[in-house]
Design a protein around this motif. Structure first.
Motif, PDB file in Angstrom:
ATOM      1  N   SER A   1      16.545   5.449  18.888  1.00 22.00           N
ATOM      2  CA  SER A   1      17.959   4.360  19.513  1.00 22.00           C
ATOM      3  C   SER A   1      17.628   3.385  19.256  1.00 22.00           C
ATOM      4  N   SER A   2      18.331   2.010  19.042  1.00 20.36           N
ATOM      5  CA  SER A   2      17.947   0.784  18.996  1.00 20.36           C
ATOM      6  C   SER A   2      18.923  -0.311  19.909  1.00 20.36           C
ATOM      7  N   THR A   3      18.884   0.913  20.912  1.00 24.70           N
ATOM      8  CA  THR A   3      19.487   0.168  21.898  1.00 24.70           C
ATOM      9  C   THR A   3      18.302  -0.696  22.938  1.00 24.70           C
ATOM     10  N   PRO A   4      17.340  -0.366  23.049  1.00 25.55           N
ATOM     11  CA  PRO A   4      16.112  -0.709  24.033  1.00 25.55           C
ATOM     12  C   PRO A   4      15.434  -1.862  23.466  1.00 25.55           C
ATOM     13  N   ALA A   5      15.257  -1.381  22.139  1.00 31.68           N
ATOM     14  CA  ALA A   5      15.221  -3.250  21.336  1.00 31.68           C
ATOM     15  C   ALA A   5      16.367  -4.100  21.790  1.00 31.68           C
ATOM     16  N   ARG A   6      17.645  -3.659  21.507  1.00 32.93           N
ATOM     17  CA  ARG A   6      18.884  -4.855  22.270  1.00 32.93           C
ATOM     18  C   ARG A   6      18.531  -5.016  23.687  1.00 32.93           C
ATOM     19  N   GLU A   7      18.019  -4.079  24.480  1.00 31.44           N
ATOM     20  CA  GLU A   7      18.954  -4.617  25.589  1.00 31.44           C
ATOM     21  C   GLU A   7      17.442  -4.267  26.831  1.00 31.44           C
ATOM     22  N   MET A   8      16.059  -4.487  26.394  1.00 31.56           N
ATOM     23  CA  MET A   8      14.987  -4.883  26.977  1.00 31.56           C
ATOM     24  C   MET A   8      14.868  -6.416  27.658  1.00 31.56           C
ATOM     25  N   SER A   9      13.538  -6.250  28.600  1.00 33.10           N
ATOM     26  CA  SER A   9      13.610  -7.480  29.451  1.00 33.10           C
ATOM     27  C   SER A   9      12.301  -7.831  29.156  1.00 33.10           C
ATOM     28  N   PHE A  10      11.608  -8.893  28.407  1.00 33.43           N
ATOM     29  CA  PHE A  10      10.740  -8.920  28.655  1.00 33.43           C
ATOM     30  C   PHE A  10       9.691  -9.124  29.730  1.00 33.43           C
ATOM     31  N   HIS A  11       8.527  -9.012  29.684  1.00 36.26           N
ATOM     32  CA  HIS A  11       8.229  -9.082  30.740  1.00 36.26           C
ATOM     33  C   HIS A  11       6.466 -10.081  30.126  1.00 36.26           C
ATOM     34  N   GLU A  12       5.546  -9.924  29.055  1.00 37.55           N
ATOM     35  CA  GLU A  12       5.083 -10.884  29.310  1.00 37.55           C
ATOM     36  C   GLU A  12       4.225  -9.948  28.019  1.00 37.55           C
ATOM     37  N   LEU A  13       4.116 -11.818  26.891  1.00 43.20           N
ATOM     38  CA  LEU A  13       3.610 -11.232  25.592  1.00 43.20           C
ATOM     39  C   LEU A  13       2.430 -12.137  25.505  1.00 43.20           C
ATOM     40  N   LYS A  14       0.910 -11.237  24.948  1.00 44.71           N
ATOM     41  CA  LYS A  14      -0.263 -11.355  25.296  1.00 44.71           C
ATOM     42  C   LYS A  14      -0.724 -11.663  23.668  1.00 44.71           C
ATOM     43  N   PRO A  15      -1.746 -12.381  23.521  1.00 46.77           N
ATOM     44  CA  PRO A  15      -1.476 -12.827  21.899  1.00 46.77           C
ATOM     45  C   PRO A  15      -3.076 -12.127  22.054  1.00 46.77           C
ATOM     46  N   LEU A  16      -3.605 -11.607  21.625  1.00 47.93           N
ATOM     47  CA  LEU A  16      -5.111 -10.968  21.383  1.00 47.93           C
ATOM     48  C   LEU A  16      -5.378 -11.252  20.268  1.00 47.93           C
ATOM     49  N   THR A  17      -6.659 -11.650  19.676  1.00 48.05           N
ATOM     50  CA  THR A  17      -7.933 -12.397  18.928  1.00 48.05           C
ATOM     51  C   THR A  17      -8.631 -11.137  18.396  1.00 48.05           C
ATOM     52  N   THR A  18      -8.336 -10.553  17.384  1.00 50.18           N
ATOM     53  CA  THR A  18      -8.529 -10.011  16.392  1.00 50.18           C
ATOM     54  C   THR A  18      -9.083 -11.054  14.502  1.00 50.18           C
ATOM     55  N   TYR A  19     -10.327 -10.337  15.040  1.00 54.97           N
ATOM     56  CA  TYR A  19     -10.597 -10.568  13.152  1.00 54.97           C
ATOM     57  C   TYR A  19     -10.752  -9.375  12.331  1.00 54.97           C
ATOM     58  N   ARG A  20     -10.656  -9.986  10.635  1.00 57.80           N
ATOM     59  CA  ARG A  20     -11.445  -8.713  10.293  1.00 57.80           C
ATOM     60  C   ARG A  20     -12.709  -9.686   9.149  1.00 57.80           C
ATOM     61  N   TYR A  21     -14.195  -8.937   9.607  1.00 53.78           N
ATOM     62  CA  TYR A  21     -14.846  -9.707   8.263  1.00 53.78           C
ATOM     63  C   TYR A  21     -15.048  -8.404   7.078  1.00 53.78           C
ATOM     64  N   ARG A  22     -15.034  -9.513   5.830  1.00 54.35           N
ATOM     65  CA  ARG A  22     -15.469  -8.612   4.130  1.00 54.35           C
ATOM     66  C   ARG A  22     -16.670  -8.930   3.611  1.00 54.35           C
ATOM     67  N   LEU A  23     -17.117  -8.624   3.177  1.00 53.81           N
ATOM     68  CA  LEU A  23     -17.735  -8.516   2.371  1.00 53.81           C
ATOM     69  C   LEU A  23     -18.305  -7.923   0.851  1.00 53.81           C
ATOM     70  N   GLU A  24     -17.361  -8.777   0.170  1.00 55.22           N
ATOM     71  CA  GLU A  24     -17.795  -8.368  -1.966  1.00 55.22           C
ATOM     72  C   GLU A  24     -18.873  -9.141  -1.846  1.00 55.22           C
ATOM     73  N   THR A  25     -19.304  -7.871  -3.042  1.00 53.26           N
ATOM     74  CA  THR A  25     -20.798  -8.366  -3.467  1.00 53.26           C
ATOM     75  C   THR A  25     -20.186  -7.672  -5.272  1.00 53.26           C
ATOM     76  N   PHE A  26     -20.199  -8.666  -5.880  1.00 49.76           N
ATOM     77  CA  PHE A  26     -19.715  -8.607  -7.351  1.00 49.76           C
ATOM     78  C   PHE A  26     -21.287  -7.769  -8.627  1.00 49.76           C
TER      79      PHE A  26
END
Length: 374
Positions: free
Chosen positions: A93-118
């Motif tokens: 049901s989409s009801t919770p998404a419509r009626e919820m009240s936010f308590h906290e939005l916590k941005p997190l730092t995430t990195y992706r490392y990639r090495l390509e060897t041709f």
């Protein structure tokens, strides 16, 4: 011999069967520099000479520290992402998404490392083709990595997988008898076993139909002309194409490949790190050279450690059996926000991640059955 429509089928005394599927090794004289090349078509890896193994020097440019900002997800974006997530599930049901009240939005730092060897890998193997009088190139066999020994077309763009096959100059041997047909230019038909005829399928070889009438398909003989060889009893040899002789030579196979190493630190409890493989991030750093230095001074030490590990592993793995043409390392900042919200007196949480604002919500309250959240 059996005669059918002007064709004479071979008898077993004229032909005693096919030869081996590959030429015998004793037929192939060793070629200087390519001893041990397999005769069964399997390739033998050809490592590059020492002078082709590139190494880093102090004069090579080193990467600079990246500059970036951590993206933030607004309440509107977080609510819409959860609403779309619920709409994509058959029993949410989409009801919770419509009626919820936010308590906290916590941005997190995430990195992706990639090495390509041709890399470029070369291998050699014996091959053959039907013999046709051609102008031969005389001289000693070329080294597989020499400037004169190159494919007709230029290498593919960097980091694009591709392969090419070509004949190594000056390795063609004197024409020899075809190993499959033994120099006859033809082989016995496997469908009729050289007889030129097969049992009639309409009357099952009886010559008569079920009502006792003569079978019109085979004219009452119980046999019909073989449709595979058209009654000849033999076929043109598919190896020498009827020329009876083969020209053997060494064939080089060149493979260009992008070899990839990826690492994402796993530091967010409740969020499966494997989900990051399904989304894109923001490219905040890129360093490309024929070989790259390990990253130093990045705020996330685990990324620096992954860079050093990947570079060491790739050089050890590929420099001895392949030629490293170019390397590229990147760091992506992958958006990840942990969101806590209230709904009907209870607190729940979910994650919004990736540039696509995907959702991971293992405790969504609007489920009407026991579906598993992916």
């Amino acid at each position: 011999s059996l005669v059918l429509s002007g064709y004479t089928a071979m008898t077993d005394t004229e032909y005693d069967g096919e030869g081996p599927s590959a030429p015998p090794e004793e037929l192939l004289d060793p070629v200087a520099g390519y001893e041990g090349t397999p005769a069964d078509g399997e390739g033998k890896n050809l490592p590059p000479p020492p002078d082709r193994v590139k190494k880093l020097s102090e004069d090579d440019p080193r990467p600079s520290s990246p500059e970036y900002r951590i993206p933030k997800v607004t309440e509107d974006v977080a609510r819409e992402a959860l609403r779309e997530f619920a709409a994509s599930k058959c029993c949410y049901s989409s009801t919770p998404a419509r009626e919820m009240s936010f308590h906290e939005l916590k941005p997190l730092t995430t990195y992706r490392y990639r090495l390509e060897t041709f890399t470029e890998t070369r291998s050699s193997g014996w091959a053959f083709e039907p013999y046709a009088a051609k102008k031969k190139v005389h001289g000693p066999p070329l080294n597989a990595y020499s400037p004169q020994c190159r494919t007709k077309k230029a290498p593919p763009p960097s980091f694009l997988k591709q392969s090419k096959v070509f004949i190594l100059p000056c390795t063609a041997l004197i024409p020899s008898t075809c190993h499959k047909c033994k120099g006859k230019g033809r082989i016995k038909c496997s469908n009729c076993h050289g007889r030129g005829k097969v049992r009639c399928t309409m009357c099952h070889g009886d010559g008569k139909r079920g009502n006792g009438d003569r079978c019109m398909t085979c004219s009452g003989t119980g046999k019909r002309r073989c449709s595979s060889c058209f009654g000849h009893g033999y076929k043109t040899c598919d190896v020498c194409q009827g020329k009876k002789q083969l020209l053997h030579f060494i064939q080089l196979t060149v493979i260009w490949k992008d070899n990839i190493f990826e690492h994402v630190p796993d530091r967010q409890p409740g969020f499966p790190v494997t989900l990051f493989s399904k989304v894109q991030g923001e490219n905040i750093f890129q360093d490309a050279n024929f070989l790259v230095y390990p990253i130093v001074g990045f705020p996330e030490p685990e990324i620096c450690e992954a860079s050093k590990k990947a570079i060491d592993e790739h050089f050890a793995q590929f420099s001895t059996l392949s030629r490293i043409l170019e390397q590229r390392q990147t760091i992506e900042l992958i958006p990840l926000t942990e969101i806590h919200y209230d709904y009907k007196g209870y607190t729940y949480s979910y994650f919004v991640f990736g540039a696509e604002n995907q959702v991971h919500a293992p405790t969504y309250p609007g489920k009407c059955c026991g579906c598993t959240v992916l």
